[in-house]
Scaffold this active site. Structure first.
Site, PDB file in Angstrom:
ATOM      1  N   HIS A   9      87.253  19.171 125.484  1.00  0.00           N
ATOM      2  CA  HIS A   9      87.262  17.980 124.627  1.00  0.00           C
ATOM      3  C   HIS A   9      86.249  18.138 123.499  1.00  0.00           C
ATOM      4  O   HIS A   9      85.439  17.270 123.224  1.00  0.00           O
ATOM      5  CB  HIS A   9      86.972  16.721 125.477  1.00  0.00           C
ATOM      6  CG  HIS A   9      87.246  15.437 124.763  1.00  0.00           C
ATOM      7  ND1 HIS A   9      86.254  14.678 124.212  1.00  0.00           N
ATOM      8  CD2 HIS A   9      88.412  14.808 124.478  1.00  0.00           C
ATOM      9  CE1 HIS A   9      86.799  13.601 123.639  1.00  0.00           C
ATOM     10  NE2 HIS A   9      88.106  13.666 123.787  1.00  0.00           N
ATOM     11  N   THR A  11      85.960  19.707 119.289  1.00  0.00           N
ATOM     12  CA  THR A  11      86.576  19.280 118.033  1.00  0.00           C
ATOM     13  C   THR A  11      88.100  19.308 118.124  1.00  0.00           C
ATOM     14  O   THR A  11      88.770  18.304 117.852  1.00  0.00           O
ATOM     15  CB  THR A  11      86.118  20.213 116.888  1.00  0.00           C
ATOM     16  OG1 THR A  11      84.690  20.224 116.872  1.00  0.00           O
ATOM     17  CG2 THR A  11      86.625  19.720 115.561  1.00  0.00           C
ATOM     18  N   VAL A  12      88.655  20.472 118.515  1.00  0.00           N
ATOM     19  CA  VAL A  12      90.114  20.581 118.535  1.00  0.00           C
ATOM     20  C   VAL A  12      90.700  19.721 119.651  1.00  0.00           C
ATOM     21  O   VAL A  12      91.697  19.016 119.458  1.00  0.00           O
ATOM     22  CB  VAL A  12      90.555  22.056 118.677  1.00  0.00           C
ATOM     23  CG1 VAL A  12      92.083  22.148 118.720  1.00  0.00           C
ATOM     24  CG2 VAL A  12      90.013  22.890 117.530  1.00  0.00           C
ATOM     25  N   ARG A  43      83.181  19.370 131.093  1.00  0.00           N
ATOM     26  CA  ARG A  43      82.005  19.201 131.946  1.00  0.00           C
ATOM     27  C   ARG A  43      81.259  17.931 131.610  1.00  0.00           C
ATOM     28  O   ARG A  43      80.550  17.366 132.416  1.00  0.00           O
ATOM     29  CB  ARG A  43      81.050  20.394 131.775  1.00  0.00           C
ATOM     30  CG  ARG A  43      81.412  21.590 132.624  1.00  0.00           C
ATOM     31  CD  ARG A  43      80.481  22.732 132.324  1.00  0.00           C
ATOM     32  NE  ARG A  43      80.472  22.999 130.881  1.00  0.00           N
ATOM     33  CZ  ARG A  43      79.889  24.076 130.336  1.00  0.00           C
ATOM     34  NH1 ARG A  43      79.263  24.947 131.088  1.00  0.00           N
ATOM     35  NH2 ARG A  43      79.929  24.265 129.028  1.00  0.00           N
ATOM     36  N   VAL A 127      95.843  31.346 114.396  1.00  0.00           N
ATOM     37  CA  VAL A 127      95.759  31.968 113.071  1.00  0.00           C
ATOM     38  C   VAL A 127      96.134  30.934 112.024  1.00  0.00           C
ATOM     39  O   VAL A 127      97.163  30.278 112.129  1.00  0.00           O
ATOM     40  CB  VAL A 127      96.715  33.184 112.940  1.00  0.00           C
ATOM     41  CG1 VAL A 127      96.589  33.818 111.561  1.00  0.00           C
ATOM     42  CG2 VAL A 127      96.442  34.204 114.029  1.00  0.00           C
ATOM     43  N   GLU A 185      78.750  27.753 111.280  1.00  0.00           N
ATOM     44  CA  GLU A 185      77.934  27.520 112.478  1.00  0.00           C
ATOM     45  C   GLU A 185      76.476  27.852 112.171  1.00  0.00           C
ATOM     46  O   GLU A 185      76.168  28.530 111.198  1.00  0.00           O
ATOM     47  CB  GLU A 185      78.396  28.451 113.609  1.00  0.00           C
ATOM     48  CG  GLU A 185      79.880  28.494 113.833  1.00  0.00           C
ATOM     49  CD  GLU A 185      80.333  27.439 114.828  1.00  0.00           C
ATOM     50  OE1 GLU A 185      79.506  26.996 115.642  1.00  0.00           O
ATOM     51  OE2 GLU A 185      81.511  27.053 114.777  1.00  0.00           O
ATOM     52  N   LYS A 200      92.049  37.441 113.903  1.00  0.00           N
ATOM     53  CA  LYS A 200      93.315  36.913 113.379  1.00  0.00           C
ATOM     54  C   LYS A 200      94.220  38.044 112.908  1.00  0.00           C
ATOM     55  O   LYS A 200      95.434  38.001 113.093  1.00  0.00           O
ATOM     56  CB  LYS A 200      93.022  35.914 112.262  1.00  0.00           C
ATOM     57  CG  LYS A 200      92.348  34.645 112.817  1.00  0.00           C
ATOM     58  CD  LYS A 200      91.761  33.792 111.705  1.00  0.00           C
ATOM     59  CE  LYS A 200      91.100  32.534 112.255  1.00  0.00           C
ATOM     60  NZ  LYS A 200      90.283  31.849 111.223  1.00  0.00           N
ATOM     61  N   GLY A 298      89.649  23.124 110.866  1.00  0.00           N
ATOM     62  CA  GLY A 298      89.480  21.674 110.811  1.00  0.00           C
ATOM     63  C   GLY A 298      90.165  21.022 111.997  1.00  0.00           C
ATOM     64  O   GLY A 298      91.162  21.513 112.513  1.00  0.00           O
TER      65      GLY A 298
END
EC number: 1.1.1.3
Lengths: 413, 413
Positions: A9, A11-12, A43, A127, A185, A200, A298
């Protein structure tokens, strides 16, 4: 009712819940089956989200629920994602993932399990984020031999290079800005050293040519050494610098793959792919060039690609989709030093004419490039020669006491 | 062994045979079934092609052969294509077509027959030639609400506009060149008056929003009235003129669709789509913008999209693909005059300041556009207003004896 589980759970993962809930009605209609997200594995606790009752901490709850037919893996990283995905496939569950590290490392093995168990393992979001690329490659272009693929596959580095070009920023400043805006990051190495683009490329290569390509077999250079001077030379030459991942099949059946910064002409369709956007060019023997452009990362773009795969998995619960590639093989990926390239080279030189005479003796006829305001150096583009030959000539130039300031490939897409 | 029949041996039809034969091995492998092209229907004789023994003149031979499971219709035009396709679907055969006229006019009816007979009716090549667009729209973007679609959908007009921009050619000269190069027909009206783009917009709209849109319900303007002066103004404004087909869903559930020339900014991803290329922008609620770029026409690109559909049809002989839309409905497509637009307008005016004062009185604050060397006229961009209001203001301007020289929409993609 098809039950779905989401592993992770972040960002994506939270985006998957958001897209699934927002467009629930049309998603059900397109899938042709009623669906619910029954479990979210994490977790951590999320007491404040409206679906807080779906959270579980024990993976076995998901594995042992026979009504869970589709598992979405959006944990990222190899562990525990690899173990979870393998066990889901072995249990006859379909798996959808956005995890490029997992697919680039273990794709062939996981696809083989999926085939054996007659389930689907789908990874469109791995990708190009939300850009449709893997499905067009495997379906829409299926009547073509893929001649080559070249793409801007990493949004973070593309943002940094765009800032260096448009605003004359130094690499370090552009990186700091990308971090500030959340595009990079805190440890940016996977992006700026090319590792993310490399994974990719491996996935594109494996899918397009039917055999697994391991990231460690792909020569990968990042953008950390690109300077403001390089940018000025590229501009003077009539182009831009982009981090390009590319792959093509050689005539002898081997594969060429590389990730590196490159000069590309302003006329190229890839040259106008700026900021955090991705662009992927696919050259087919019948089709010519097609380019796919959009947001390569994103939360919601990536999540929408994941949910589209879930819909596809549900529609194909009976008829498996044909996505498959063979395991990696020694000697399949060629040594990049064998493959011809043209190289932009800068060398320190007080006397430019004399330096270029030495270059001419070693490399034959080169094209000089002059950037306004850059002094005490010579810059040129080599003829197209096997990279090993260029490397030997540059070593000989160093033996003549010339310092190599920069080498960047020149591509023609 | 799956038998295939090809109806029509023109440009696309002969291309289908060429692609099928050239990439036969990988096509069979991807389809997972052995296939042969058993019949080619054409009124003409082709004694010199290697597959001359496949030609038939009687459609019933194909219809009555139960082993023919996939029929490829590449005749073009409504008759006899409509009759043939309908009868094939009714006989339980899958049909693949590149015929945009057929799909735009009869898509809903033919899809309904296909659904009833549990076969596939596929037409990827009808929009964007070889560019994958319909399948990504229906599959990859299926988790998105499609906010809008805007595209350069006709290569001939894009070639003409590119020549007018890059080389300052007049429309008539650029058209003559396009005809000479084989990009435009002797009767170019379907291209230059926007009819071809209109059919493609109808297909995109029908697929994206699930209800048939008839070409006669879409306001369509071509490029025949675009002049060298318009080009100079667009350039001075900072953009280009492209023939844009677009469609979006309004909040009240109705559809807006239009084909017209438009000013678009040089920064737009569509602005760099030049020559005979097509580019299609799809805006999704989760995904943002994606752009698909490539050759929108031509023998092999179009044929490769047709053959990819054949492969897909063969892979889905049992599980029908979900492509479907409802029949057209009165009042579904809104009157374009209701919808807000910004318009570039040129009027004849000896006294520019006076003319702009009159314009200001009728339209409020407009943005003047000045093109170097263009005299005796005033040019401006209106505020964004419903098109009907702009039209009334321009009528009032004509009543004041100003001649309207040109009106071109200004779009923001």
């Amino acid at each position: 009712m098809i039950a779905i589980a989401v592993l992770g759970h972040g960002t994506v993962g939270s985006g998957v819940l958001e897209v699934f809930n927002k467009n629930h009605e049309s998603i059900i209609q397109k899938a042709g089956e009623d669906m619910e997200i029954r479990y979210v594995l994490d977790r951590r606790d999320f007491p404040d989200v409206p679906y807080h009752d779906k959270f579980v901490k024990d993976f076995d709850v998901i594995l042992n629920d026979p009504e869970v037919r589709v598992v979405v893996e959006v944990l990222g990283g190899l562990n525990p994602a690899y173990d979870f995905v393998r066990r889901c496939l072995e249990a006859g569950k379909n798996v959808v993932t956005s995890n490029k590290e997992l697919v680039a490392a273990k794709g062939a093995e996981l696809l083989a399990i999926a085939r054996e168990k007659n389930v689907n393992f789908l990874f469109e979001a791995s990708v190009g984020g939300g850009i449709p690329i893997l499905r067009p490659l495997s379906q829409c272009l299926s009547a073509n031999q893929i001649v080559e693929i070249a793409g801007i596959l990493n949004g973070t580095t593309n943002f940094i290079l765009t800032k260096m070009f448009r605003e004359g920023m130094a690499f370090a400043d552009a990186l700091a800005l990308a971090q500030q805006l959340g595009y990079a990051e805190r440890d940016p190495s996977a992006d700026v050293e090319g590792g993310d683009a490399c994974r990719k490329v491996c996935i594109l290569a494996s899918l397009a040519y039917g055999r697994h390509v391991n990231p460690e077999d792909v020569h990968t250079e990042g953008i950390t050494h690109i300077t403001a001077e390089d940018v000025r030379y590229a501009d003077a030459w009539g182009g831009v610098i982009k981090l390009i991942g590319r792959v093509k099949k050689l005539e002898d059946g081997r594969l060429f793959a590389m990730v590196s910064p490159a000069f590309i002409s302003r006329e190229s369709q890839l040259a106008t792919v700026d900021d955090v956007f991705n662009g992927i060019l696919v050259r087919g023997d019948a089709l010519g060039d097609v380019v796919f452009y959009g947001r390569g990362a994103g939360k919601l773009p990536t999540a929408s690609a994941v949910v589209a795969d879930v819909i596809d998995a549900v529609k194909h619960l009976k008829a498996r989709k044909y996505i498959f590639w063979e395991p990696a093989k020694d000697g399949y990926v060629c040594d990049y030093l064998e493959v011809p390239a043209a190289m932009f080279v800068r060398i320190a030189a007080r006397n430019r004419a004399e330096a270029l005479r030495s270059v001419h003796g070693l490399l034959g006829s080169v094209t000089e490039v002059v950037a306004p305001g850059v002094e005490n150096e010579a810059a040129f583009i080599t003829p197209t020669l096997p990279e090993g030959e260029i490397a030997r000539a540059l070593q000989a130039l160093q033996a003549l006491d010339y310092t190599i300031l920069s080498t960047i490939r020149v591509l023609d897409y």
